[in-house]
Design an enzyme around this catalytic site. Structure first.
Site, mmCIF file in Angstrom:
data_model
loop_
_atom_site.group_PDB
_atom_site.id
_atom_site.type_symbol
_atom_site.label_atom_id
_atom_site.label_comp_id
_atom_site.label_asym_id
_atom_site.label_seq_id
_atom_site.Cartn_x
_atom_site.Cartn_y
_atom_site.Cartn_z
ATOM 1 N N HIS A 292 34.703 -7.441 10.901
ATOM 2 C CA HIS A 292 33.513 -7.648 11.720
ATOM 3 C C HIS A 292 33.923 -7.954 13.156
ATOM 4 O O HIS A 292 34.772 -8.824 13.398
ATOM 5 C CB HIS A 292 32.688 -8.820 11.166
ATOM 6 C CG HIS A 292 31.488 -9.144 11.992
ATOM 7 N ND1 HIS A 292 31.290 -10.376 12.574
ATOM 8 C CD2 HIS A 292 30.417 -8.393 12.345
ATOM 9 C CE1 HIS A 292 30.156 -10.368 13.242
ATOM 10 N NE2 HIS A 292 29.595 -9.181 13.123
ATOM 11 N N SER A 293 33.374 -7.220 14.113
ATOM 12 C CA SER A 293 33.549 -7.501 15.526
ATOM 13 C C SER A 293 35.039 -7.527 15.906
ATOM 14 O O SER A 293 35.710 -6.499 15.792
ATOM 15 C CB SER A 293 32.836 -8.814 15.872
ATOM 16 O OG SER A 293 32.648 -8.948 17.251
#
Length: 228
Positions: A76-77
């Site tokens: 994520h990210s």
């Protein structure tokens, strides 16, 4: 059964994947949420030496120690930096990569080089030691400062990322305002080597649309298992 190894974004720990991991396990998969060095329950390990290489070793160490093969790595990210590096170091243990509203680096890229001036201003707001970037005010109360060296260090790749057969990008279409990940999503959805999705959720897709995300990961598991 597929083993999913889940890597959080900046300032977060493995706790952010709790609901998603429960869903994966209910489908018979193994889910391993990791907290990177210097964050959350590992915040006491933060010092100026914690960088991107440290975080890549966090993950490769688990894959090797537990003899995980055919893993699907979910980042994520900021976690997109980490899973890209892990797949480069241990391609034989990785069957797929899933980027959740994440950066997708090439050789020589860093988080700092990939983001806009707005994000760089945030990165530069460091704690008193100078070792870490402060969480933004609207983050989950459990968020902790993020090692700044991991954002500044360029990623070094030795192989072609395309050798990982299954690469998925999940775009969060529900940002309030412009998303910094829109150019990445628009580029990848035109690339036949990638499978892309757009979900009606904010940046923290795991919190906003866990059921939709679970369906995508279940499909990724089927693809990984079909590759053997």
């Amino acid at each position: 059964m597929t083993t999913f190894v889940l890597i959080p974004g900046m300032c977060h720990g493995g706790w952010c994947f709790h609901e998603l991991c429960e869903g994966l396990r209910s489908l018979g998969h193994r889910a391993v949420p990791l907290t990177l060095t210097g964050l959350a329950e590992r915040a006491h390990l933060l010092d100026g030496a914690v960088n991107l290489d440290t975080h890549i070793r966090d993950v490769t160490g688990v894959l090797e120690a537990e003899d995980v093969r055919g893993a699907v790595l979910v980042g994520h990210s900021y976690g997109g930096m980490v899973i890209t590096g892990v797949a480069d170091r241990l391609p034989g243990r990785v069957a797929g990569l899933v980027y959740l509203d994440a950066v997708v680096p090439a050789d020589g890229d860093s988080c700092w080089s990939l983001v806009s001036d707005r994000e760089r201003q945030w990165y530069a707001d460091v704690v008193e030691t100078g070792y870490a970037t402060r969480p933004l005010p609207f983050f989950d109360p459990r968020a902790t400062p993020h090692p700044i060296a991991s954002l500044l260090q360029p990623l070094r790749l030795t192989g072609d990322p395309a050798r990982i057969g299954r690469r998925i990008y999940v775009y969060a279409a529900g940002w309030e305002g412009a998303s910094p990940f829109t150019p990445t999503y628009e580029r990848l959805r035109e690339d036949p080597a990638w499978t892309t999705y757009a979900l009606d959720g904010g940046h923290n897709l795991m919190r906003d649309v866990p059921e939709d995300l679970l369906k995508i990961l279940a499909e990724a598991a089927e693809a990984a298992e079909s590759r053997g």
